[in-house]
Design a protein around this motif. Structure first.
Motif, PDB file in Angstrom:
ATOM      1  N   ASP A   1     108.857  92.586  63.595  1.00  0.00           N
ATOM      2  CA  ASP A   1     107.476  93.035  63.412  1.00  0.00           C
ATOM      3  C   ASP A   1     107.044  93.031  61.952  1.00  0.00           C
ATOM      4  OD1 ASP A   1     107.284  93.347  66.121  1.00  0.00           O
ATOM      5  OD2 ASP A   1     107.392  95.544  66.113  1.00  0.00           O
ATOM      6  N   ALA A   2     108.012  93.052  61.033  1.00  0.00           N
ATOM      7  CA  ALA A   2     107.672  93.074  59.606  1.00  0.00           C
ATOM      8  C   ALA A   2     107.479  91.677  59.034  1.00  0.00           C
ATOM      9  CB  ALA A   2     108.764  93.808  58.822  1.00  0.00           C
ATOM     10  N   LEU A   3     107.939  90.668  59.756  1.00  0.00           N
ATOM     11  CA  LEU A   3     107.975  89.314  59.191  1.00  0.00           C
ATOM     12  C   LEU A   3     106.602  88.723  58.889  1.00  0.00           C
ATOM     13  CD1 LEU A   3     109.824  87.012  58.303  1.00  0.00           C
ATOM     14  CD2 LEU A   3     109.849  86.210  60.673  1.00  0.00           C
ATOM     15  N   PRO A   4     105.627  88.750  59.812  1.00  0.00           N
ATOM     16  CA  PRO A   4     104.332  88.114  59.504  1.00  0.00           C
ATOM     17  C   PRO A   4     103.668  88.663  58.257  1.00  0.00           C
ATOM     18  CG  PRO A   4     104.492  88.602  61.847  1.00  0.00           C
ATOM     19  CD  PRO A   4     105.653  89.289  61.190  1.00  0.00           C
ATOM     20  N   ASP A   5     103.629  89.992  58.124  1.00  0.00           N
ATOM     21  CA  ASP A   5     102.979  90.590  56.956  1.00  0.00           C
ATOM     22  C   ASP A   5     103.744  90.280  55.673  1.00  0.00           C
ATOM     23  OD1 ASP A   5     100.970  91.614  58.495  1.00  0.00           O
ATOM     24  OD2 ASP A   5     101.810  93.634  58.622  1.00  0.00           O
ATOM     25  N   LEU A   6     105.066  90.216  55.760  1.00  0.00           N
ATOM     26  CA  LEU A   6     105.859  89.900  54.580  1.00  0.00           C
ATOM     27  C   LEU A   6     105.554  88.491  54.089  1.00  0.00           C
ATOM     28  CD1 LEU A   6     108.133  90.467  52.538  1.00  0.00           C
ATOM     29  CD2 LEU A   6     109.760  89.678  54.277  1.00  0.00           C
ATOM     30  N   VAL A   7     105.527  87.540  55.013  1.00  0.00           N
ATOM     31  CA  VAL A   7     105.275  86.146  54.630  1.00  0.00           C
ATOM     32  C   VAL A   7     103.875  85.981  54.052  1.00  0.00           C
ATOM     33  CG1 VAL A   7     105.109  83.776  55.479  1.00  0.00           C
ATOM     34  CG2 VAL A   7     106.897  85.286  56.353  1.00  0.00           C
ATOM     35  N   SER A   8     102.876  86.553  54.719  1.00  0.00           N
ATOM     36  CA  SER A   8     101.505  86.418  54.229  1.00  0.00           C
ATOM     37  C   SER A   8     101.298  87.190  52.929  1.00  0.00           C
ATOM     38  CB  SER A   8     100.514  86.891  55.300  1.00  0.00           C
ATOM     39  OG  SER A   8     100.753  88.252  55.638  1.00  0.00           O
ATOM     40  N   GLY A   9     101.963  88.337  52.779  1.00  0.00           N
ATOM     41  CA  GLY A   9     101.842  89.108  51.545  1.00  0.00           C
ATOM     42  C   GLY A   9     102.414  88.375  50.353  1.00  0.00           C
ATOM     43  N   LEU A  10     103.556  87.705  50.559  1.00  0.00           N
ATOM     44  CA  LEU A  10     104.147  86.920  49.473  1.00  0.00           C
ATOM     45  C   LEU A  10     103.276  85.715  49.137  1.00  0.00           C
ATOM     46  CD1 LEU A  10     107.885  87.121  50.581  1.00  0.00           C
ATOM     47  CD2 LEU A  10     106.879  88.143  48.530  1.00  0.00           C
ATOM     48  N   ALA A  11     102.608  85.172  50.151  1.00  0.00           N
ATOM     49  CA  ALA A  11     101.688  84.064  49.892  1.00  0.00           C
ATOM     50  C   ALA A  11     100.506  84.532  49.057  1.00  0.00           C
ATOM     51  CB  ALA A  11     101.208  83.464  51.216  1.00  0.00           C
ATOM     52  N   ALA A  12     100.031  85.747  49.337  1.00  0.00           N
ATOM     53  CA  ALA A  12      98.863  86.273  48.633  1.00  0.00           C
ATOM     54  C   ALA A  12      99.122  86.454  47.146  1.00  0.00           C
ATOM     55  CB  ALA A  12      98.447  87.606  49.261  1.00  0.00           C
ATOM     56  N   VAL A  13     100.382  86.706  46.778  1.00  0.00           N
ATOM     57  CA  VAL A  13     100.696  86.879  45.358  1.00  0.00           C
ATOM     58  C   VAL A  13     101.268  85.600  44.746  1.00  0.00           C
ATOM     59  CG1 VAL A  13     101.064  89.355  45.606  1.00  0.00           C
ATOM     60  CG2 VAL A  13     103.008  87.802  45.856  1.00  0.00           C
ATOM     61  N   GLY A  14     101.228  84.499  45.516  1.00  0.00           N
ATOM     62  CA  GLY A  14     101.657  83.209  44.982  1.00  0.00           C
ATOM     63  C   GLY A  14     103.143  83.056  44.781  1.00  0.00           C
ATOM     64  N   ALA A  15     103.928  83.765  45.603  1.00  0.00           N
ATOM     65  CA  ALA A  15     105.381  83.732  45.415  1.00  0.00           C
ATOM     66  C   ALA A  15     106.031  82.452  45.951  1.00  0.00           C
ATOM     67  CB  ALA A  15     106.027  84.944  46.082  1.00  0.00           C
ATOM     68  N   TRP A  16     105.410  81.824  46.938  1.00  0.00           N
ATOM     69  CA  TRP A  16     106.007  80.625  47.525  1.00  0.00           C
ATOM     70  C   TRP A  16     105.764  79.415  46.637  1.00  0.00           C
ATOM     71  CZ3 TRP A  16     109.239  82.405  50.687  1.00  0.00           C
ATOM     72  CH2 TRP A  16     108.937  83.448  51.559  1.00  0.00           C
ATOM     73  N   GLN A  17     106.771  78.531  46.567  1.00  0.00           N
ATOM     74  CA  GLN A  17     106.698  77.381  45.669  1.00  0.00           C
ATOM     75  C   GLN A  17     106.854  76.073  46.445  1.00  0.00           C
ATOM     76  OE1 GLN A  17     106.055  78.014  42.386  1.00  0.00           O
ATOM     77  NE2 GLN A  17     105.964  80.130  43.146  1.00  0.00           N
ATOM     78  N   PRO A  18     106.225  74.992  46.002  1.00  0.00           N
ATOM     79  CA  PRO A  18     106.381  73.689  46.658  1.00  0.00           C
ATOM     80  C   PRO A  18     107.849  73.249  46.672  1.00  0.00           C
ATOM     81  CG  PRO A  18     104.525  73.648  45.155  1.00  0.00           C
ATOM     82  CD  PRO A  18     105.248  74.939  44.896  1.00  0.00           C
ATOM     83  N   GLY A  19     108.306  72.767  47.829  1.00  0.00           N
ATOM     84  CA  GLY A  19     109.676  72.277  47.954  1.00  0.00           C
ATOM     85  C   GLY A  19     110.717  73.349  48.182  1.00  0.00           C
ATOM     86  N   GLN A  20     110.307  74.586  48.134  1.00  0.00           N
ATOM     87  CA  GLN A  20     111.235  75.708  48.326  1.00  0.00           C
ATOM     88  C   GLN A  20     111.590  75.840  49.811  1.00  0.00           C
ATOM     89  OE1 GLN A  20     109.406  79.663  47.757  1.00  0.00           O
ATOM     90  NE2 GLN A  20     110.988  80.030  46.213  1.00  0.00           N
ATOM     91  N   LEU A  21     112.863  76.020  50.130  1.00  0.00           N
ATOM     92  CA  LEU A  21     113.286  76.268  51.500  1.00  0.00           C
ATOM     93  C   LEU A  21     113.117  77.753  51.815  1.00  0.00           C
ATOM     94  CD1 LEU A  21     116.628  74.231  51.644  1.00  0.00           C
ATOM     95  CD2 LEU A  21     114.476  73.615  52.749  1.00  0.00           C
ATOM     96  N   VAL A  22     112.419  78.059  52.916  1.00  0.00           N
ATOM     97  CA  VAL A  22     112.276  79.449  53.328  1.00  0.00           C
ATOM     98  C   VAL A  22     112.738  79.547  54.779  1.00  0.00           C
ATOM     99  CG1 VAL A  22     109.828  79.046  53.831  1.00  0.00           C
ATOM    100  CG2 VAL A  22     110.698  81.373  53.739  1.00  0.00           C
ATOM    101  N   ALA A  23     113.734  80.387  55.002  1.00  0.00           N
ATOM    102  CA  ALA A  23     114.308  80.549  56.336  1.00  0.00           C
ATOM    103  C   ALA A  23     114.236  82.015  56.736  1.00  0.00           C
ATOM    104  CB  ALA A  23     115.761  80.080  56.346  1.00  0.00           C
ATOM    105  N   HIS A  24     113.992  82.251  58.016  1.00  0.00           N
ATOM    106  CA  HIS A  24     114.075  83.623  58.529  1.00  0.00           C
ATOM    107  C   HIS A  24     115.116  83.676  59.635  1.00  0.00           C
ATOM    108  CE1 HIS A  24     112.168  83.050  62.454  1.00  0.00           C
ATOM    109  NE2 HIS A  24     111.226  82.322  61.878  1.00  0.00           N
ATOM    110  N   THR A  25     115.576  84.884  59.957  1.00  0.00           N
ATOM    111  CA  THR A  25     116.631  85.075  60.949  1.00  0.00           C
ATOM    112  C   THR A  25     116.119  85.733  62.221  1.00  0.00           C
ATOM    113  OG1 THR A  25     117.244  87.220  59.979  1.00  0.00           O
ATOM    114  CG2 THR A  25     118.397  85.260  59.149  1.00  0.00           C
ATOM    115  N   SER A  26     114.823  85.723  62.432  1.00  0.00           N
ATOM    116  CA  SER A  26     114.238  86.351  63.616  1.00  0.00           C
ATOM    117  C   SER A  26     114.460  85.477  64.849  1.00  0.00           C
ATOM    118  CB  SER A  26     112.732  86.565  63.401  1.00  0.00           C
ATOM    119  OG  SER A  26     112.084  86.893  64.613  1.00  0.00           O
ATOM    120  N   GLY A  27     114.856  86.101  65.944  1.00  0.00           N
ATOM    121  CA  GLY A  27     114.993  85.362  67.189  1.00  0.00           C
ATOM    122  C   GLY A  27     113.657  85.096  67.851  1.00  0.00           C
TER     123      GLY A  27
END
Length: 236
Positions: A14-40
């Motif tokens: 339940d925390a994953l969507p807000d975490l991903v969008s929140g990090l996007a809002a502050v520009g934390a994600w970078q081009p070419g960066q691998l991002v993996a989650h462990t949610s089933g």
């Protein structure tokens, strides 16, 4: 995170969507960066905010229960991972799993919730069943219920995985209606969650046994009626 080549998100579903969008809002994600989650539960769509900024999304879910102790590391080589990723980078996701000594199994995006439900049903509800049976044995004075249940449950699980429902034993599979009725009557005095779980699972077991030809329609009907009788008597 901004300097990381690989970011692993291991948080409650339940925390994953807000975490991903929140990090996007502050520009934390970078081009070419691998991002993996462990949610089933989730595939890669939940990582869309990161993907839109150029990150490469991967879903890597271990089909294993973890305790938070070092024992967990020894379980990785024996487990599989449900892997979801865009076709172009699917080999990358599979390689990461293989590097951990585990086996990747591709799960389609639209199948992730059903995949996760199957695992939760098998793992979490097994714990509930073991706890309920332990409680019943403890209530009649058995000092080490784990010693009694352990060999039985391990053998049943191994047999079920090897032979499916052909390995089913016990009063339901035998059509032993009298024993099933006695169980239901005795459990009517047990905690409600235990009696409810037993009667519903026994009814489902009888239904599946009927479908596979292990029971006749008459036997299945008799067992279903025997399971319902204590509830009817209680309501009267």
């Amino acid at each position: 995170m901004e300097r990381a080549e690989l970011v692993l998100l291991a948080v409650p579903d339940d925390a994953l969507p807000d975490l991903v969008s929140g990090l996007a809002a502050v520009g934390a994600w970078q081009p070419g960066q691998l991002v993996a989650h462990t949610s089933g539960r989730y595939g890669t769509a939940v990582l869309d905010p990161a993907r839109r900024l150029g990150a490469i999304p991967l879903a890597l879910h271990p089909a294993m229960t973890f305790t938070g102790m070092s024992l967990d590391l020894t379980r990785l080589p024996d487990c599989t991972f449900g892997v979801t990723a865009p076709t172009a980078v699917l080999p990358v996701a599979q390689a990461l799993v293989v590097e951990m000594g585990a086996e990747p199994v591709v799960i389609e995006e639209e199948d992730r919730v059903l995949y996760h439900a199957a695992l939760a049903h098998a793992s979490n509800h097994l714990v509930t069943l073991a706890a309920q049976s332990t409680q019943l044995l403890g209530s009649i004075g058995v000092e080490r219920p784990d010693r009694m249940l352990g060999p039985l449950m391990r053998a049943s699980l191994e047999n079920a995985l090897a032979a499916g429902e052909g390995a089913l034993t016990g009063p339901v599979a035998r059509g032993d209606t009298g024993t099933v009725a006695a169980h239901a009557a005795a459990l009517a005095e047990a905690p409600e969650d235990i009696s409810r779980a037993y009667t519903r699972l026994a009814a489902v077991t009888a239904s599946r046994a009927l479908e596979r030809g292990l029971l006749s329609p008459e036997q299945e009907r008799a067992i279903t009626e025997a399971l319902a009788r204590p509830e009817k008597e209680e309501s009267e």
